[in-house]
Enzyme design. Structure first.
Site, short mmCIF file in Angstrom:
data_model
loop_
_atom_site.label_atom_id
_atom_site.label_comp_id
_atom_site.label_asym_id
_atom_site.label_seq_id
_atom_site.Cartn_x
_atom_site.Cartn_y
_atom_site.Cartn_z
CG ASP A 53 -52.74 86.79 -24.51
OD1 ASP A 53 -53.38 86.05 -23.73
OD2 ASP A 53 -51.64 86.49 -25.00
CG HIS A 83 -49.96 85.87 -21.19
ND1 HIS A 83 -48.89 85.47 -20.42
CD2 HIS A 83 -49.56 85.73 -22.48
CE1 HIS A 83 -47.88 85.13 -21.19
NE2 HIS A 83 -48.27 85.27 -22.45
CD GLU A 132 -54.09 84.42 -27.12
OE1 GLU A 132 -52.97 83.90 -26.89
OE2 GLU A 132 -54.29 85.19 -28.09
CD GLU A 186 -50.60 81.01 -25.26
OE1 GLU A 186 -49.48 81.24 -24.75
OE2 GLU A 186 -51.32 81.90 -25.75
CG ASP A 196 -47.20 76.99 -30.63
OD1 ASP A 196 -46.45 76.43 -31.46
OD2 ASP A 196 -46.92 78.07 -30.09
CG HIS A 237 -49.51 80.53 -29.28
ND1 HIS A 237 -48.33 79.92 -28.89
CD2 HIS A 237 -49.54 81.71 -28.61
CE1 HIS A 237 -47.69 80.68 -28.03
NE2 HIS A 237 -48.40 81.78 -27.83
#
Length: 381
Positions: free
Chosen positions: A183, A185, A209, A235, A257, A284
Site C-alpha cells: 500500500d 497510501h 495500492e 478507497e 469501500d 477496502h
C-alpha cells in the site's frame, strides 16, 4: 411496511453504526462513517433520515436515487458515506423480510467462500516478520503492508531501498505460495512510484495500492503502463463516474469501500463496470463488522471478486475490536484463509444491540494523524 425510526451510534474505536427500524419490527443495520469525520457523517445521516421516514424500505434503488440526487449539490465523501450506511441497512431489512442473505437478492452466490487478507503495518521494518507470522497463525494466506512511513516528494536512495527491504522481509516469510500487497497510501509522487515499482517486480507483490492521491487519478496510467505489477486503487473514489478514468487507465484491482462508495447498491454497479475492463474487485475495509458483512455479501454474488480486506487486530482498533459488537462470531471466522458463505438473513450477522448502545455512551473522537516532514511541511498520511 414503512421506515419508522432511524438511530445512529458513535462506537469505539472509530466507527458509526446506523439502526433502521420498520413499523412491523424489522431492524436493519449499516455502517456510515468517514474515518476522522464520524460526527459530520452522523449529521448527514440525520438529514437524510428526513427523506426515509415513512417510506417503503424495500424500494432500495429509488431511495438510493433520492438520497444521492435529492439535493442540488451532490457527491463527496460525507454524503456518499451517509448514503452507504443507510443503503446497507435497507438491504439488511430486505433480506430479513424474506428470510434470505443479501447475496441471494443480488442474483445468488457465485462462490462458496471468500479469501481474506490482514494488515501488518510496514512502517517499522523490524516488526514485519513477526507481524506476518501472526497473520499466518490465524489462518490467513495473504497480507497487506505499507510501503513506507512518511515519504518525501522524491525519496532518497536509502528511503527507496528501505521500501524494497521491507517487502522482501515479508516475502521471505510468506514464500512463493502466499501473497503480500503493498500500500503506497497516496504518500508517493508518481515519479517515485515509477522508480520503486521495477525494484519490487522480482518480489511479485499481489498488487500496488493507491500509488497516487485520488485527486491525481488522471496520472495513474503512467504507472500501469510502466510496471508488470497489478495496480489497485479506489478507497477514496465514491461512484462509478470516479472509477471510470482509472479503469480506462489500466488498473487491475478496484477497491471501493462499502461504507464510502454508496453502499451495496453503488458498489455492485462499480463491480459490473470493472468487469467490462477485466478488473477485479477487492473492497477496502479497515472498519467494523457491518462494513465487512456488506463487503462479503457483495463478494458472494460478484464474479470478478478477488479478495477481501478486514481489520481484525489492526492498529487503529484501540478499545474495541470488529467482533466485539457481534453476538455470534462464527460466521466471520477464518477457515484456511477464507470466510465461508454467510447464510443468515440480511447482512448475515447479528449485532449486539446492548453492546452498541453502551458503547455509544462513551463514543469516540478519533482523528487522522497529521504528519509533517522534517522541514515542517505537511506530509501525506
Amino acid at each position: 411496511m414503512r421506515i419508522s425510526r432511524i438511530e445512529t451510534f458513535l462506537v469505539p474505536p472509530r466507527w458509526l453504526f446506523v439502526r433502521v427500524e420498520t413499523d412491523d419490527g424489522i431492524v436493519g443495520w449499516g455502517e456510515p462513517v468517514v474515518e476522522g469525520r464520524s460526527e459530520t457523517v452522523r449529521t448527514a445521516v440525520e438529514q437524510l433520515s428526513e427523506l426515509l421516514i415513512g417510506q417503503d424500505p424495500l424500494r432500495i434503488e429509488d431511495l438510493w436515487q433520492v438520497m444521492t440526487k435529492g439535493s442540488f449539490y451532490r457527491g463527496g465523501a460525507i454524503l456518499a458515506s451517509a448514503v452507504a450506511g443507510l443503503d446497507q441497512a435497507l438491504w439488511d431489512i430486505h433480506g430479513k423480510s424474506l428470510g434470505v442473505p443479501v447475496h441471494q437478492l443480488l442474483g445468488g452466490h457465485v462462490r462458496d467462500r471468500i479469501r481474506m487478507y490482514g494488515w501488518i503495518g510496514g512502517d517499522e521494518p523490524a516488526e514485519i516478520a513477526d507481524a506476518v507470522e501472526a497473520q499466518l497463525s490465524v489462518g490467513l494466506t495473504a497480507v497487506k503492508m505499507n510501503a513506507s512511513g512518511r515519504m518525501k516528494a522524491l525519496g532518497s536512495v536509502a528511503a527507496i531501498n528501505e521500501v524494497v527491504e521491507r517487502v522482501a522481509a515479508a516475502r521471505e516469510v510468506l514464500g512463493p505460495h502466499r501473497d503480500v500487497a503493498v500500500d503506497f497510501h497516496g504518500r508517493f509522487t508518481l515519479a517515485d512510484t515509477r522508480r520503486i515499482a521495477p525494484l519490487l517486480e522480482p518480489l511479485h507483490p499481489f498488487f500496488l495500492e493507491e500509488p497516487t492521491v485520488p485527486e491525481n487519478s488522471h496520472l495513474i496510467g503512467g504507472l500501469t503502463r510502466s510496471t508488470t505489477i497489478p495496480v489497485a486503487t479506489g478507497e477514496r473514489l465514491y461512484n462509478r463516474q470516479e472509477f471510470l478514468p482509472v479503469l480506462q487507465a489500466g488498473i487491475a484491482v478496484a477497491q471501493p469501500d462499502l461504507s464510502h462508495a454508496g453502499g451495496i447498491t453503488e458498489v455492485r454497479k462499480i463491480a459490473s463496470l470493472a468487469e467490462v475492463f477485466d478488473v477485479q474487485l477487492a473492497p477496502h475495509c479497515p472498519l467494523g463488522p457491518l462494513a465487512l458483512a456488506a463487503c462479503l455479501q457483495v463478494g458472494f454474488a460478484t464474479p470478478n471478486f478477488l479478495i477481501q480486506e478486514q481489520s481484525i487486530g489492526i492498529h487503529y482498533n484501540q478499545g474495541a475490536e470488529v467482533l466485539d459488537y457481534v453476538l455470534d462470531k462464527t460466521p466471520l471466522k477464518f477457515v484456511d484463509g477464507y470466510v465461508e458463505r454467510l447464510t443468515a438473513p440480511g447482512l448475515g450477522i447479528e449485532i449486539d444491540e446492548s453492546a452498541v448502545r453502551i458503547a455509544d455512551k462513551t463514543g469516540h473522537n478519533w482523528r487522522s494523524p497529521v504528519w509533517r516532514h522534517d522541514d515542517g511541511a505537511y506530509a501525506e498520511w
